[in-house]
Structures are given as structure tokens and as C-alpha cells.
Design a protein around this motif. Structure first.
Motif: not given
Lengths: 377, 290
Positions: A214, A218, A221, B1, B4-5, B8, B12, B127, B129, B134, B136, B251, B254-255
Motif C-alpha cells: 500500500l 503511493k 505513483n 493508483m 493498483q491499490q 493489492n 491480501i 512482474v 506491467e 503492476t 506480480s 487498501s 490507506a490510499t
């Protein structure tokens, strides 16, 4: 009724035992000089404890061979603080209740020293901490010293180095501890003063967080050019691996707390190209340093790390101070430590000169190549 | 973003969901919160680690051995720690579970050491892209394995005889017993399945983070428990979704706010769920049996 009476008597007996423990009974005459050595010996940060242990034991072995202190051999009493402030307090209380312990070498972590220091101060036990770099450690009181330079130095040197290398936009990822916050703050201030910009200042909970994707997303970006990592080796290795998986190309500069062999094992290939700050490296050209490296390798058959020479020097400073004081009384030993001047050790010359940290010891920048630390040219 | 989050969070979240299923299965069948479950997850990772590094076995073989051993461990925990106090008070069951958790953690600490161990590299991480994400190969692996396990569980519970006996035991153990179901055996099997899920998640986490440590189960156990409560503890599809929702919520939090408060989000969610929908997002209202 009878039971109650017995209970009260037993309690009274227990209390009296407790209070005699607290009363300032005079030191017993013992055959050894006991010195407490506190570090994390188990848990996530156990490798740091080994460093302290290796250095301190080597010093004690030599000192005892040369006749000991005040004619008596030094005996090490270990205290395991697990790198945790709460544990550090209980270790300090245990040491403080043992009137035969005349001085402390340790603790290792800033957080541990900041928590335990006031107890040593109150009980008048001279303390020389190893590796506790937070600026506040030098302000605990006149019984608490440290053998290494602090984060003010590391943070500002790192900022200068990165600026000189042409980086302008940095990100700091730090462990949410006294140490991590200290380095991060100093770095951020110095880097901004030099005209750079700190884009992100992200922290995490050491010993708990395992997933940094997380934070790293950031970072990815943002326009970060360089990442400063103020983190212990377990988390540093995770962060670097996860950054690689996210495709982050910005180089990492890790603070001194990552500099361990375990970092290389845990991070594997991802460690290559990472820069690491350290306070001591075996390539140090000074004669005393080279002699230490030789003795260390002969005794332990392994490479010298960043911190055992500091533990070694701390033990020597302590022994030297007790010898000069001519007694093991706390105030006298404290005055002797404060007066330490020009004491040559493995990590350079220790001068306290009224400050509670030495002046003028330098840092070294290493870079990892093929899973090995090399001094950056 | 944000996208992407979400990736992630989904990764999890799949792990949370797998561990949370262990809580849900134990709760569904016994009404018991098995706080030793997080440590079964840890033991699973360590057994695989031991097989790969010390016994030098292939990763797939190690994975299977670890699942089998953890399955046996799950049944063993039920037999030693819960069977004799099954009719006892909830608090004694809870204490028993915490006791098992402490025993497991310390047993692993004493035998394997207290330091963080690097989990052997079992696959080359590549990875991929895309325009703005991204991903993995380990992330993909986790999501696929989690999906396969959950589909298998769904079929086991709803399409097999064992599943039917599990569901009937969960509804009414005494009645099922009268109908010829060996309730003890069914409960053992349920605990085994929960443990297998935990162990699989432990190994995936080991592969994902490349590191394992003896106390890794405690924080994961808590998170998974939150996920189970969030989705509706006792409700299997609800728990699966609960895990994923929790991962995504963390996530996003957090962002949008700060990664520092990642853990706080999950517990704030727990508090709100308990306040406004105590049976969980997908849980059914439970009628206390008398």
C-alpha cells in the motif's frame, strides 16, 4: 480468623523483603565487577544482540587477561530487552535492584534506552548505550552516555550525500519508533534546507506490518527519485522485495539499522544495488580498527559487523572510567566517564568533553553487489 | 493508483478470506471461536519451510505434506483442547483456545528459533506491467490458489455426504447423532478442513513475503477474525466475501487517508459492524437455541 492472621503475617514478610530490596543497602564486597549488558538477544532483532555480545565479550576477555578492573575481573550480566521499550524497563529495574551491578553497556535500540535510561539515571547507574542514535538519548541525564554519534549526524549527512548525487525528490519510509522518527525528521529538515523536496513521509509499525504494497504503490505513483529507508533489517528486506515486485526503479538508501548479514539473506537478489549506511566497516584504515578486526575474526571466525566494535569500545570506556574513579560508586564513575578524553578505540577516539555523545566519528556508505557489502567508491 | 491499490487489497483479502474460513467452520459447527487458528496458519508455513529447506523436498510435495500435517493438527487440537469441554462454558473454551495458541507459538519458537526466516524461493517472481497496474506472479498465484480452495470448499459443503453431515451437525448435533451421523468424526473433519485452509494461506504468505516468523499467526489471526465477523461468522460464502471486503477496505483507507492507520481501519470496521449489524454483512439472524 487464624487463616487471616497467617495471611497477614505472610504478606508482611513479603513486603519487608520487597522493601529491603529497595533500600539503598551498601554494595557487598564481591570478587567480580558486575556490568550489565542489555540488548535484544531473542526475537525479531536478535542479531543486534549478538553484535553487542560479541563486542562486549571480546573486550571483557582482554580486560580480564590484563588484570581486570580495580584488581577484580569483570563479570557480564546479560539483560534481554527484545528490542522492546516495555521489556527494557523491566530489564532496567532488574539491574537497578542488583546493587552489585556498577554500570550498564547498552541498551541497543533508541526506544529501549529512552525507556530504561531514566531508571538508570534515578538509581545513579552509569550507562553507555550502544547504537541508540536518537538525538534525545543524549538528553536523558548525566548518567546516560552513548558511544556512537547520533541521528542528527546520520540524517544530515545522508541528506547532503543525496543532494550531492543530484537527487531532488525523495521519499522517506520509516519505522514508527523513536529511532525511525528521529532519522526521518532530521533527514527531512536537512534535505529541505538544501533545496530538495521530500514528497512522501510514510511510516509503518515495526514487528507487525508485513505488507508494504500500500505504501509502495503511493511511492510508485509519485515522482520519487530516491527512497530513504529507515527500517530494521526484517522490514527492510520485505520492503525492498515488494518494491521490486511492484516495479519501482528508484534507488534505496537504507539507514544503519539495516546493515546486518540477515538483511542480505532475507532480501536475496532484491538487495543488490541498495545503499546502506554503516558506522564501522572492516576496511577502516586506522591501526586500532585493523587490530580489532584481526582479534574479532580470530575469536569468532566471522566478519566484523557495524556494532560489535562499538560495544567493545563502550566496555573499554566503562572499564577505563572505573579504573580512573578508583571506586565503583555511581557518581564517581559518572564523573570519570564524563571526563573521558582521547581514549583510542576500534571506532576512533572517544571524547565526551562535556557532551554525552562522542564527537567526530564518521559514517560509511556501502552498496550491495552480488549479495555482499562493498564500500562505495 | 486506486486500481493498483485494489489489486493489492484483493491479494491480501484472499489470504484473509482463507484464514477466516477456519474461524467460520469452527464457529458454525461448535459455536466456538478457535483463537488457536492463527497459529495453525503459522505452523503450516513452518512445516513447508522445514520440508523445503531441511528435507530438501519439492515445493508441491512440501505443500501437500504441510496441509496433511496441519489437518491432523487441527483434529488433534479439537480432540485435546475442545472435546472434553464442548458442553462447558464459552469462556473456558476460549481460554483453552488461547492456551493452545501459546503452546504452538512457543513450540515453534523453541524448535525453529525466534528470528525471521527467509522462506525459500520456490518460483521466479515475474512482474507484469499494464497501463496503470503492476501485478506480480505471486499475487496471481495467491488469488488463483485461494479461488480453487474456496470452490473446493463450496462443493465439499454443499455437494458431498460429508458436507451434508457437517451442515446437519451445525444445525443440531443431538438430532444428527440420532440420525446415525458420527458427530465426533464430523467435528474432527471440520477442524481439519479449517486447519488445511489456514496452512495453505500460511504457505502462500511465506511465498509472497519471503519471510516467516513464529508469531506471524497472531496479527493474521486477529485480522481474519475481523474478516469472519464482518462477513458473518458461521456463514461460509459471507466469510469469503468478508475477507475480500476487509482487504479492499484496508487498501482504500490507506490510499485515501494514510497507510499508518491501515490496522485501525479493520478494527473500526469491526466496531461498526458489531454496532449496526452484529450478525455480519451477510449473516443470518441467529435464534438462540434453548
Amino acid at each position: 480468623m487464624k487463616k487471616l492472621l497467617i495471611l497477614i503475617m505472610v504478606l508482611a514478610l513479603l513486603m519487608s523483603a520487597v522493601f529491603t530490596g529497595c533500600s539503598p543497602a551498601g554494595k557487598e564486597d564481591t570478587d567480580t565487577i558486575k556490568i550489565g549488558v542489555a540488548s535484544p538477544y531473542t526475537g525479531d532483532y536478535a542479531q543486534f544482540g549478538d553484535y553487542t555480545k560479541d563486542g562486549a565479550e571480546l573486550a571483557v576477555e582482554e580486560i580480564n587477561k590484563a588484570g581486570g578492573v580495580l584488581g577484580k575481573p569483570i563479570e557480564i550480566v546479560y539483560g534481554d530487552d527484545k528490542g522492546d521499550s516495555k521489556e527494557a524497563v523491566s530489564v532496567a529495574q532488574k539491574f537497578a535492584s542488583d546493587k552489585n551491578i556498577v554500570g550498564i553497556v547498552g541498551h541497543f535500540f533508541s526506544g529501549a534506552t529512552l525507556a530504561a535510561g531514566p531508571i538508570y539515571q534515578q538509581n545513579e547507574i552509569p550507562t553507555i548505550s550502544v547504537a541508540s542514535t536518537n538525538p534525545d538519548v543524549a538528553n536523558i541525564g548525566d548518567y546516560v552516555y552513548r558511544i556512537n554519534v547520533g541521528d542528527n549526524y546520520q540524517g544530515s549527512q545522508l541528506a547532503k550525500l543525496l543532494k550531492d548525487k543530484g537527487y531532488n525528490k525523495a521519499t522517506v519510509i520509516y519505522d514508527n519508533s523513536d529511532y525511525g522518527k528521529g532519522v526521518s525528521d532530521v533527514f527531512t529538515n536537512s534535505f529541505t534546507e538544501l533545496g530538495g523536496e521530500v514528497l512522501l513521509n510514510e511510516s509503518y509499525l515495526g514487528g507487525q506490518d508485513k505488507d508494504f504494497s500500500l505504501i509502495l504503490t503511493k511511492v510508485k505513483n509519485s515522482d520519487t527519485e530516491v527512497i530513504v529507508l529507515v527500517s530494521y533489517y526484517t522490514e527492510a528486506s520485505l520492503i525492498i522485495q515488494q518494491a521490486k515486485n511492484l516495479g519501482i526503479d528508484a534507488p534505496f538508501y537504507a539507514s544503519d539499522s539495516s546493515y546486518t548479514d540477515d538483511f542480505l539473506t532475507l532480501a536475496g537478489d532484491a538487495a543488490n544495488g541498495v545503499h546502506v549506511v554503516c558506522y564501522f566497516h572492516e576496511s577502516d584504515p586506522s591501526e586500532a580498527a585493523q587490530e580489532f578486526v584481526k582479534k574479532f575474526e580470530a575469536k569468532y571466525n566471522k566478519k566484523v559487523d557495524s556494532w560489535s566494535p562499538y560495544a567493545y569500545d563502550a566496555m573499554y570506556v566503562m572499564a577505563d572510567a572505573i579504573n580512573r574513579a578508583g571506586t565503583t560508586d555511581g557518581p564517581a564513575v559518572r564523573d570519570a566517564i564524563a571526563a573521558t578524553e582521547g581514549l583510542q578505540g576500534a571506532t576512533g577516539v572517544t571524547n565526551f568533553k562535556g557532551a554525552r555523545e562522542p564527537v567526530g566519528k564518521d559514517l560509511i556508505i556501502l552498496v550491495v553487489e552480488n549479495g555482499e557489502y562493498l564500500v562505495e567508491k | 493508483m486506486i486500481v493498483q491499490q485494489l489489486v493489492n487489497g484483493l491479494t491480501i483479502g484472499s489470504i484473509y478470506a482463507m484464514v477466516a474460513l477456519g474461524y467460520t467452520l469452527a464457529y458454525g459447527i461448535l459455536g466456538l471461536i478457535n483463537f488457536a487458528h492463527g497459529d495453525v496458519y503459522m505452523v503450516g508455513a513452518f512445516v513447508a519451510y522445514f520440508c523445503i529447506t531441511v528435507l530438501d523436498l519439492n515445493v508441491i510435495v512440501s505443500f501437500i505434506i504441510s496441509l496433511v500435517i496441519s489437518g491432523i493438527l487441527g483434529a488433534l487440537i479439537e480432540f485435546t483442547a475442545f472435546r472434553s469441554i464442548r458442553t462447558g462454558s464459552r469462556s473456558s473454551q476460549l481460554i483453552s483456545a488461547i492456551g493452545v495458541s501459546i503452546i504452538l507459538q512457543n513450540a515453534v519458537m523453541l524448535t525453529m528459533g525466534s528470528d525471521t526466516k527467509p522462506f525459500p524461493k520456490v518460483m521466479n517472481t515475474s512482474v507484469y506491467e499494464f497501463t496503470n497496474i503492476t501485478i506480480s506472479s505471486t499475487q496471481i498465484l495467491i488469488m488463483i490458489v485461494a479461488l480453487i480452495f474456496m470452490i473446493m470448499l463450496y462443493f465439499l459443503i454443499y455437494k458431498t455426504r460429508v458436507g451434508i453431515s457437517m451442515r446437519s451437525t451445525a444445525q443440531d448435533a443431538a438430532m444428527s447423532s440420532l440420525m446415525g451421523i458420527n458427530v465426533n468424526k464430523v467435528i474432527s473433519i471440520t477442524f481439519s478442513i479449517g486447519a488445511v485452509f489456514g496452512a495453505a494461506a500460511g504457505i502462500l504468505v511465506g511465498i509472497y513475503y519471503n519471510s516467516i516468523v513464529f508469531n506471524m499467526g497472531s496479527s493474521m489471526g486477529l485480522k481474519a477474525f475481523v474478516a469472519a465477523v464482518l462477513g458473518g461468522i458461521g456463514n461460509i460464502p459471507g466469510t469469503m466475501l468478508g475477507g475480500i471486503v476487509l482487504g479492499l477496505a484496508e487498501s482504500l483507507g490507506a490510499t485515501l487517508i494514510s497507510a499508518k492507520y491501515k490496522d485501525a481501519f479493520s478494527f473500526i470496521i469491526l466496531i461498526f459492524v458489531l454496532l449496526f449489524k452484529p450478525t455480519g454483512l451477510f449473516g443470518k439472524k441467529e435464534i438462540e437455541k434453548v
